[in-house]
Design an enzyme around this catalytic site. Structure first.
Site, PDB file in Angstrom:
ATOM      1  N   ASP A 144       0.990  -1.267   0.018  1.00  0.00           N
ATOM      2  CA  ASP A 144       0.065  -0.026   0.008  1.00  0.00           C
ATOM      3  C   ASP A 144       0.846   1.007   0.108  1.00  0.00           C
ATOM      4  O   ASP A 144       2.207   1.000   0.066  1.00  0.00           O
ATOM      5  CB  ASP A 144      -0.890   0.043   1.217  1.00  0.00           C
ATOM      6  CG  ASP A 144      -2.212   0.802   1.133  1.00  0.00           C
ATOM      7  OD1 ASP A 144      -2.402   1.592   0.243  1.00  0.00           O
ATOM      8  OD2 ASP A 144      -2.811   1.102   2.089  1.00  0.00           O
ATOM      9  N   GLU A 177       2.569   5.002  -4.137  1.00  0.00           N
ATOM     10  CA  GLU A 177       2.485   5.907  -5.107  1.00  0.00           C
ATOM     11  C   GLU A 177       3.830   6.680  -5.403  1.00  0.00           C
ATOM     12  O   GLU A 177       4.176   6.863  -6.489  1.00  0.00           O
ATOM     13  CB  GLU A 177       1.525   7.012  -4.924  1.00  0.00           C
ATOM     14  CG  GLU A 177       0.171   6.368  -5.052  1.00  0.00           C
ATOM     15  CD  GLU A 177      -0.204   5.445  -3.754  1.00  0.00           C
ATOM     16  OE1 GLU A 177      -1.131   4.486  -3.775  1.00  0.00           O
ATOM     17  OE2 GLU A 177       0.325   5.714  -2.536  1.00  0.00           O
ATOM     18  N   ASP A 226      -8.944   3.608  -2.177  1.00  0.00           N
ATOM     19  CA  ASP A 226     -10.044   4.064  -0.840  1.00  0.00           C
ATOM     20  C   ASP A 226     -11.151   4.555  -1.568  1.00  0.00           C
ATOM     21  O   ASP A 226     -11.518   5.925  -1.571  1.00  0.00           O
ATOM     22  CB  ASP A 226      -9.117   5.011  -0.194  1.00  0.00           C
ATOM     23  CG  ASP A 226      -7.851   4.456   0.437  1.00  0.00           C
ATOM     24  OD1 ASP A 226      -7.789   3.244   0.436  1.00  0.00           O
ATOM     25  OD2 ASP A 226      -7.053   5.285   1.005  1.00  0.00           O
TER      26      ASP A 226
END
Length: 924
Positions: A515, A518, A591
């Site tokens: 997770d 990015e 999300d």
């Protein structure tokens, strides 16, 4: 204590400001200098012409120079504009590659970044060595032409410079072109001679230095004979990309490709989310499909031009050939672009994945149902959730743990107060055929007692800031640094951390979730890393930002392969992605929220990922943020059962929402949806193997299977699972009816009742609470397993059911792929792949390409215990199984599917033929 208070106050501030969509936290085009400059250019602004066109080393090569002498002198009064080098290469299967870069012989200040480790080695070996350059001249200019494939040519126009693919012949229609509207611009690297705003970039309180000045690239790409364009994920918007420029849309933002940690993203927006794939596919009724891919990891903005945007252009195209124009803008990098000629949508996807790689074949368990929450509190909570699934007879395969399972957000550790016996916990799940997933993110806690940080710091493995120090940003652990995964040495070091010896408390049944990759930096510009941070080879973060998560995903997947000595396939879920991510595991849409609109937009988001190579994807069932009402949650399970990746997930502030918490009836409905997925696992696994072999996605837009049907081109409420199933979601609260368009000329059969519906028509159906509309296509055969177990592993030896949906010719066909479900031995032929065909009243099973007899590396004793025939009448009385020459009975009765009752159908019970054998069953 002071440090604790500052950390606590920071998180209070962050949670209040960032855990919701705030538009002003992120840049728009006008706040992004390269985007603003590119959008301001007028058609025909590019003055470059191609000179010195020739064949060299099997490629077409040329130089691009300004046409007018006075434009050669200086740029902004400073540095001379130097020639650019253009290279065109041709590859097998109709792929043209275009590269444009600064001339390295003229000593540019540094080599511009080219993204490594994305193009697969096999593709490079498919280069066609160009031998001959054909010259043409007409009123439009001088053209140099090279062979691309049978029926297609690659062409460069000299003045003004333009590159395009066309059908063979001087008057052949164009398929794809670059710079037809004269919008090409290439900002060359410069030496800094004075202080001005071009050498730094500001947004809110952040300032990024630009030591090489502006270095952006922009150009227009045109898709001919196209009705729509699709692709360029990730955006929460429609499947068919809406125009962002033109009459009526002048104020719209471009589609942004910039990997960002976006909380509670809004739907129907061109804003970029967690991943970026700069690949676009067009489709139209008259020609079919084509595709364009720009291998570039810098921030990108893409405009889709609406009709009439360019009525003043001096470069008008023939009026009889329509097109969709697009504008591609990137902050840095080089032009490394690929043209795919199609002509079918599956051809384009196959061509694209021949460049970036096919989807990895997941382990069988990973294609089943996953249960996740941030966070299951402790071992007692884990055992309770696990036992409740068994108590309610609900199958599941994977239980997930989020960041709270760690010791102070230090990855590869356990909070031993909450999880004192992690190995025992994993082994107890494994005894039921279940696995566990733990989270491992890229931010490393800056704690001298943490062995990962200590090693990384000592070895110099962190990304550096602009001054050369280890970059220090904020994420879940507080002060954190980020591993420089672009460096192969660091990826190899990271991979070793996943061994059971190094990851203390792990077992072979533990898998990984990446997770925040990015990368997410809570106190950074736009919640990510500054653009002037430095990576391996002195590459600026601005040049590779969108690929950071890709390299992290790659290293983690390699670590799980190494853990199993190269025998077992990995499972790694990643939030960030880039072209090639499909080779390393699954992704999800991030999300989302517990809203009907987010349920609705999950379909085009997943379909777009599939079109761009990433077949193994899904959305958080139920929505990550917020508390879904019961109806929404049930509908999400019913739709999620058909996602390629099927996982329920929720934020820690939400109410618990395991399936048994909503009353007996709703528990049954959610259980029923999960049972649908387990029943269809043989079909899904067969489709995952198809994606692994051909690149064709598991979940497909209707137009991929019906490319000539215009009614499918903008339909993204329904989708195909493979070529056999059509699924229509229910996206509105308390819906009473739903309209379903069933394409094609053949009928469709309701999966639950067996009722036939006419193809090529829209049907208004009554909405049922116990299922969403799903139909089997006439002419297909679907393999199923109808016995429900605790997990997919426990279904391994269960018998199969074949559902045969007959077309108007009383014929059907289908496939079944089976292997050991976990190892790489399928790559050496250790699998069973069968083709089933039904025609002339006879069902035949034949081999599709695996070894037989003593040389077969994989065997199965599984049998077919039931065959259901839809659309056959009158009813024969029995059937003959050959070669054993045995008669079996045929029953005529209602279709009993998961407790439902439907139309009477033919059922052959207990033919008891093995799936591994050749056999025939003839109706008598």
């Amino acid at each position: 204590m002071a440090n604790f208070l500052s950390t606590f106050l920071f998180f209070l501030l962050f949670i209040n400001c960032a855990f919701s969509w705030k538009k002003d936290e992120f840049r728009n085009c006008n706040q992004t200098p390269f985007c603003k400059r590119a959008r301001s250019r007028k058609p025909g602004a590019c003055s470059l012409v191609a000179i010195d066109v020739s064949i060299s080393n099997g490629d077409l090569v040329a130089k691009l120079i300004p046409k007018e002498k006075n434009q050669e002198n200086t740029e902004n009064g400073e540095n001379p504009i130097k020639p650019l080098v253009l290279t065109i290469s041709a590859y097998q299967d109709g792929i043209l590659r275009l590269k444009i870069d600064e001339d390295q012989n003229l000593s540019p200040r540094k080599k511009r970044f080219e993204v490594p480790d994305v193009i697969v080695p096999d593709f490079v070996n498919k280069k066609l060595w160009l031998q001959r350059l054909k010259e043409e001249e007409n009123e439009e200019g001088i053209f140099s032409v090279v062979y691309l494939s049978d029926g297609y040519e690659g062409v460069i126009r000299r003045d003004p410079f333009e590159v395009f693919v066309r059908e063979s012949g001087q008057n052949g229609k164009k398929v794809l072109s670059l710079n037809s509207n004269g919008l090409f611009d290439f900002e060359q690297l410069r030496d800094k001679k004075e202080e001005n705003e071009e050498w730094e970039e500001r947004f809110r309180s952040h300032t990024d230095t630009r030591p090489y000045g502006p270095q952006s690239i922009s150009f227009d790409v045109s898709f001919y004979d196209a009705d729509f364009v699709y692709g360029i994920p990730e955006h929460a918007t429609s499947l068919a990309l809406k125009p962002t420029r033109g009459p009526g849309v002048e104020d719209s933002e471009p589609y942004r490709l910039f990997n960002l940690d976006v909380f509670e993203y809004i739907h129907d927006s061109p804003f970029g989310l967690y991943g970026s794939i700069p690949f676009m596919i067009s489709h139209g009724k008259s020609r079919g499909s084509s595709g364009f891919f720009w291998l570039n990891a810098a921030e990108m903005q893409i405009d889709v031009m609406g009709p009439g945007w360019n009525n003043e252009s001096v470069l008008m195209l023939p009026s009889d050939q329509k097109r969709v124009d697009t504008l591609w803008m990137s902050e840095a990098g080089v032009v490394d672009a690929f043209f795919f000629i199609g002509p079918g949508p599956k051809d384009v996807v196959r061509q694209y994945t021949s460049v970036t790689g096919k989807s990895a074949l997941p382990q069988l368990f990973a294609t089943a149902y996953h249960q996740c929450r941030w966070n299951y509190r402790d071992e007692e909570d884990v055992y309770n959730v696990d036992s409740k699934f068994d108590e309610h007879d609900i199958p599941y395969d994977v239980l997930w743990l989020d960041i709270e399972h760690t010791d102070g957000k230090k990855y590869f550790t356990w909070d031993r107060m909450l999880f004192p016996n992690p190995e025992e916990m994993q082994n107890k799940l494994a005894a039921k055929g279940r696995r566990m997933v733990t989270i491992v993110d890229p931010h490393i806690k800056r704690d001298e007692s943490y062995y990962i940080h200590k090693e990384a710091s000592e070895k110099g493995y962190y990304v550096k800031d602009a001054t050369g120090k280890d970059f220090d940003g904020w994420c879940w652990p507080g002060s954190s640094s980020y591993l420089d995964m672009v460096n192969p040495e660091i990826r190899s070091w990271w991979a070793e951390k996943f061994s059971c010896k190094n990851y203390v408390g792990s077992t072979p049944s533990l898998y990984i979730w990446n997770d925040m990759n990015e990368p997410s930096v809570f106190n950074g510009p736009e919640v990510t890393m500054p653009r002037d941070a430095l990576h391996y080879g002195d590459v600026e973060h601005r040049e590779l930002h969108n690929a950071y998560g890709y390299y992290f995903h790659m290293a983690t997947a390699d670590g799980l392969v190494k853990r199993g000595d190269g025998k077992d396939r990995p499972f790694v879920l990643s939030r960030a992605f880039f072209p090639g991510s499909q080779r390393y595991g699954a992704v999800w849409t991030g999300d989302n929220s517990a809203e009907w609109d987010h349920l609705r937009v999950s379909v085009p988001m997943i379909l777009t990922l599939g079109l761009t190579g990433i077949s193994f994807s899904g959305a958080d069932v139920g929505g990550f943020f917020g508390n879904p009402d019961t109806e929404l949650l049930v509908r999400w399970y019913q739709l999620g059962a058909y996602y390629p990746f099927f996982r329920a997930h929720a934020h820690h502030d939400t109410k618990r929402r395991e399936p048994w918490l909503f009353g007996e009836r709703n528990t049954e409905l959610m259980k029923e949806a999960i049972h649908v997925r387990y029943m269809l696992l043989p079909y899904f696994y067969t489709l995952f193997r198809e994606a692994n072999a051909s690149g064709i996605p598991v979940a497909r837009p209707l137009w991929m299977e019906f490319p000539a049907d215009e009614k499918t081109f903008s339909n993204d409420e329904a989708f195909m699972v493979g070529n056999n199933l059509l699924v229509q979601g229910i996206f509105t609260e308390r819906a009473k009816h739903v309209s379903v368009y069933l394409p094609g000329e053949q009928p469709w059969y309701d999966m639950k009742t067996g009722t036939a519906y006419e193809g090529g028509a829209t049907h208004k159906l009554t909405v049922l609470e116990d299922s969403i509309p799903a139909f089997q296509r006439a002419g297909t055969i679907i393999p199923r397993k109808d016995r429900f177990r605790r997990s997919s592993t426990q279904m391994e030896n269960d018998p199969y059911t074949l559902v045969i949906a007959l077309n108007s010719s009383m014929a059907a066909e289908g496939e079944l792929y089976v292997d050991d479900g976990k190892s790489f031995e399928f790559q050496q032929g250790a699998f069973i792949h069968r083709r089933f065909t039904f025609s002339n009243g006879k069902l035949t099973s034949s081999n599709m390409g695996t070894a037989t007899g003593a040389n077969n590396k994989f065997a199965s004793e599984c049998i077919v215990e039931r065959i259901i025939l839809l659309g056959l009448s009158p009813a024969p009385k029995n059937a003959l199984v050959e070669p054993v020459n045995q008669k079996v009975d045929i029953e005529w009765g209602p279709l009993l599917l998961r407790g439902g009752k439907g139309k009477s159908v033919l059922t052959i019970r207990k033919p008891n033929v093995r799936i591994a054998d050749d056999w025939t069953i003839k109706l008598l």
